[in-house]
Motif scaffolding. Sequence first.
Motif, PDB file in Angstrom:
ATOM      1  N   TYR A  58       0.852  -1.202   0.000  1.00 27.53           N
ATOM      2  CA  TYR A  58       0.000   0.000   0.000  1.00 27.53           C
ATOM      3  C   TYR A  58       0.880   1.240   0.000  1.00 27.53           C
ATOM      4  CZ  TYR A  58      -2.993   3.654   2.094  1.00 27.53           C
ATOM      5  OH  TYR A  58      -3.662   4.827   2.372  1.00 27.53           O
ATOM      6  N   PHE A  59       0.487   2.241  -0.783  1.00 23.97           N
ATOM      7  CA  PHE A  59       1.182   3.519  -0.776  1.00 23.97           C
ATOM      8  C   PHE A  59       0.158   4.632  -0.645  1.00 23.97           C
ATOM      9  CE2 PHE A  59       3.052   7.078  -3.463  1.00 23.97           C
ATOM     10  CZ  PHE A  59       3.782   7.606  -2.407  1.00 23.97           C
ATOM     11  N   GLY A  60       0.316   5.450   0.412  1.00 24.74           N
ATOM     12  CA  GLY A  60      -0.593   6.567   0.599  1.00 24.74           C
ATOM     13  C   GLY A  60      -0.007   7.604   1.535  1.00 24.74           C
ATOM     14  N   PHE A  61      -0.262   8.877   1.236  1.00 26.78           N
ATOM     15  CA  PHE A  61       0.229   9.973   2.069  1.00 26.78           C
ATOM     16  C   PHE A  61      -0.913  10.751   2.704  1.00 26.78           C
ATOM     17  CE2 PHE A  61       4.398   9.029   1.420  1.00 26.78           C
ATOM     18  CZ  PHE A  61       5.314  10.071   1.604  1.00 26.78           C
ATOM     19  N   GLY A  62      -2.121  10.193   2.668  1.00 21.84           N
ATOM     20  CA  GLY A  62      -3.241  10.831   3.335  1.00 21.84           C
ATOM     21  C   GLY A  62      -3.464  12.256   2.877  1.00 21.84           C
ATOM     22  N   SER A  63      -3.477  13.166   3.847  1.00 20.52           N
ATOM     23  CA  SER A  63      -3.688  14.580   3.536  1.00 20.52           C
ATOM     24  C   SER A  63      -2.382  15.328   3.327  1.00 20.52           C
ATOM     25  CB  SER A  63      -4.488  15.241   4.666  1.00 20.52           C
ATOM     26  OG  SER A  63      -3.881  14.983   5.916  1.00 20.52           O
ATOM     27  N   GLY A  64      -1.262  14.609   3.266  1.00 20.64           N
ATOM     28  CA  GLY A  64       0.034  15.260   3.085  1.00 20.64           C
ATOM     29  C   GLY A  64       0.422  15.422   1.629  1.00 20.64           C
ATOM     30  N   ARG A  65       1.432  16.249   1.420  1.00 17.23           N
ATOM     31  CA  ARG A  65       2.002  16.414   0.078  1.00 17.23           C
ATOM     32  C   ARG A  65       2.900  15.230  -0.243  1.00 17.23           C
ATOM     33  NH1 ARG A  65       2.079  21.439   2.313  1.00 17.23           N
ATOM     34  NH2 ARG A  65       4.128  21.061   3.206  1.00 17.23           N
ATOM     35  N   PRO A 125       6.252  14.025  -2.413  1.00 22.73           N
ATOM     36  CA  PRO A 125       7.394  14.501  -3.202  1.00 22.73           C
ATOM     37  C   PRO A 125       7.286  14.088  -4.666  1.00 22.73           C
ATOM     38  CG  PRO A 125       8.130  13.584  -1.118  1.00 22.73           C
ATOM     39  CD  PRO A 125       6.665  13.272  -1.224  1.00 22.73           C
ATOM     40  N   GLU A 126       7.747  14.952  -5.535  1.00 21.32           N
ATOM     41  CA  GLU A 126       7.699  14.718  -6.975  1.00 21.32           C
ATOM     42  C   GLU A 126       8.344  13.382  -7.327  1.00 21.32           C
ATOM     43  OE1 GLU A 126       6.590  15.770 -10.804  1.00 21.32           O
ATOM     44  OE2 GLU A 126       6.374  17.091  -9.066  1.00 21.32           O
ATOM     45  N   GLY A 127       7.628  12.561  -8.071  1.00 15.77           N
ATOM     46  CA  GLY A 127       8.167  11.307  -8.569  1.00 15.77           C
ATOM     47  C   GLY A 127       8.117  10.145  -7.607  1.00 15.77           C
ATOM     48  N   LEU A 128       7.637  10.366  -6.357  1.00 13.54           N
ATOM     49  CA  LEU A 128       7.679   9.295  -5.374  1.00 13.54           C
ATOM     50  C   LEU A 128       6.737   8.148  -5.740  1.00 13.54           C
ATOM     51  CD1 LEU A 128       8.828   8.245  -2.755  1.00 13.54           C
ATOM     52  CD2 LEU A 128       7.059   9.498  -1.504  1.00 13.54           C
ATOM     53  N   THR A 129       5.602   8.451  -6.345  1.00 13.90           N
ATOM     54  CA  THR A 129       4.653   7.396  -6.723  1.00 13.90           C
ATOM     55  C   THR A 129       5.308   6.385  -7.658  1.00 13.90           C
ATOM     56  OG1 THR A 129       2.794   8.923  -6.499  1.00 13.90           O
ATOM     57  CG2 THR A 129       2.415   6.924  -7.769  1.00 13.90           C
ATOM     58  N   GLY A 130       5.978   6.882  -8.679  1.00 12.14           N
ATOM     59  CA  GLY A 130       6.647   5.987  -9.617  1.00 12.14           C
ATOM     60  C   GLY A 130       7.742   5.177  -8.969  1.00 12.14           C
ATOM     61  N   LEU A 131       8.483   5.806  -8.046  1.00 11.77           N
ATOM     62  CA  LEU A 131       9.556   5.094  -7.362  1.00 11.77           C
ATOM     63  C   LEU A 131       9.008   3.950  -6.509  1.00 11.77           C
ATOM     64  CD1 LEU A 131      11.838   8.070  -6.195  1.00 11.77           C
ATOM     65  CD2 LEU A 131      12.278   6.450  -8.047  1.00 11.77           C
ATOM     66  N   ARG A 157       2.515  -6.420  -5.945  1.00 11.28           N
ATOM     67  CA  ARG A 157       1.523  -5.522  -6.512  1.00 11.28           C
ATOM     68  C   ARG A 157       1.366  -4.298  -5.602  1.00 11.28           C
ATOM     69  NH1 ARG A 157      -3.756  -8.517  -6.773  1.00 11.28           N
ATOM     70  NH2 ARG A 157      -3.130  -9.144  -4.672  1.00 11.28           N
ATOM     71  N   VAL A 158       0.639  -3.287  -6.095  1.00  9.07           N
ATOM     72  CA  VAL A 158       0.522  -2.019  -5.361  1.00  9.07           C
ATOM     73  C   VAL A 158      -0.925  -1.553  -5.307  1.00  9.07           C
ATOM     74  CG1 VAL A 158       1.130   0.440  -5.345  1.00  9.07           C
ATOM     75  CG2 VAL A 158       2.860  -1.264  -5.943  1.00  9.07           C
ATOM     76  N   ILE A 159      -1.338  -1.093  -4.129  1.00  8.67           N
ATOM     77  CA  ILE A 159      -2.578  -0.334  -3.969  1.00  8.67           C
ATOM     78  C   ILE A 159      -2.177   1.106  -3.682  1.00  8.67           C
ATOM     79  CG2 ILE A 159      -4.623   0.037  -2.545  1.00  8.67           C
ATOM     80  CD1 ILE A 159      -4.702  -2.965  -2.048  1.00  8.67           C
ATOM     81  N   LEU A 160      -2.572   2.022  -4.548  1.00 13.20           N
ATOM     82  CA  LEU A 160      -2.216   3.431  -4.417  1.00 13.20           C
ATOM     83  C   LEU A 160      -3.427   4.229  -3.960  1.00 13.20           C
ATOM     84  CD1 LEU A 160      -0.240   5.834  -4.947  1.00 13.20           C
ATOM     85  CD2 LEU A 160      -1.155   5.909  -7.274  1.00 13.20           C
ATOM     86  N   SER A 161      -3.268   4.962  -2.868  1.00  6.95           N
ATOM     87  CA  SER A 161      -4.330   5.824  -2.374  1.00  6.95           C
ATOM     88  C   SER A 161      -4.188   7.219  -2.967  1.00  6.95           C
ATOM     89  CB  SER A 161      -4.268   5.907  -0.840  1.00  6.95           C
ATOM     90  OG  SER A 161      -5.191   6.856  -0.361  1.00  6.95           O
TER      91      SER A 161
END
Length: 401
Positions: free
Chosen positions: A246-253, A255-261, A272-276
């Motif tokens: 799982y990848f999620g930052f909730g209500s936070g910002r 960083p550029e490119g972190l999703t792809g990384l 596999r990945v679940i992206l929030s």
Amino acid sequence: MRFLLSTIGSRGEVQPVVALAVRLREMGHGAVVCAPPDFREWAESLGVAYVPVGPELRGTARRGAGAVPTAEQRLRMVEGTVTAQFEAVRAASEGCDAVVAGGALAVAARSVAERRGIGYAYAAFAPVSLPSAHHAPPVFRMLGQQPAAGPVDNRALWAEDAERWNSLWGPALNARRAAAGLPPVEDVRGHIFTGAPWLAADAALAPWPEPSELEVVRTGAWLLADDRPLSPGLERFLDAGEPPVYFGFGSGRVPEGLTGLVIDAARALGRRVILSRGWADLSLVDDAPDCLLTGEVNQQALFPRLAAAVHHGGAGTTTAAAMSGTPQVIAPQNFDQFYFADRVERLGIGTHLRGEPTAGSLTAALHRALDAEVVGAARAVAGRVRTDGATVAARRLIGTR
């Protein structure tokens, strides 16, 4: 009895006070939450009376919204929130027996309680936000602060922190107190926190260090039970293969490119990945079937079915992951997130990303989090996390006028 629960912040500050409001109602008492307007609809859906204060905060997660404000901008922000809080909290406190301030930015709550002659309590959601010789003050990157790079004198840093509180918040707070017929405050931080603050954090995950100059009341984390089912699409994705990351930052910002990384790191390890989406409105990097995009989700139902959770280290998400026994990878950005990242690493239940995340550092961190030793430690700590913090706080509050 009736209580006003006041907070300023994102989901990490609002959800605990909503949890306390729900528990108070279940125990036959009244409670009203005064918090940013972003969470009004959600809170009212739970039967919680809600008074909005200040502007919506959702836009703060947009890219480019994280620039450090100038001194003039900070002054306007402080004056604006103090004025809005005094007006909203004063109106919302009508007929209340006590006021609870949740989090450091609820600056008007004690003054309103003082003016009405009713009880007041302050609750912190992380030990690091309370003064102690055992740790340094949390980092406010919005004020241009950065984590210390080497050894520090914690007492000296807390003295500097008190001076910042007085210079930044003192003029606006005392102007509003004077208008209400109240005497000026010389120690703003001490005025808000009191000498006996409550700590609404889990003792296993975030213990209060002793010995202490403060008489800290440890209630445990204020957790909101969530029985919402996962969506059919999410259930199908979970059932279709091995537990995902799982990848999620909730209500936070984010960083550029972190999703792809993160996605690349998970794929490199065959996960596999679940992206929030979160407030940053994240999106997938491609349409491959090994990734799923989701909106706001019941973490209590989802996290036990994950291989690991990669997140920002907010108190709520860290506690939810710890409670579920899910290994964690934390990329902290602000305030108490650095503390929780350090605690996760010290407990051996995950890893802490330091510096700018890279493909290599993320892959290594995720690989470590998936190690059997870390998985075992996460499950062991989960058995020590308590879920009765809101009940403990409610009982204490009911007995305090």
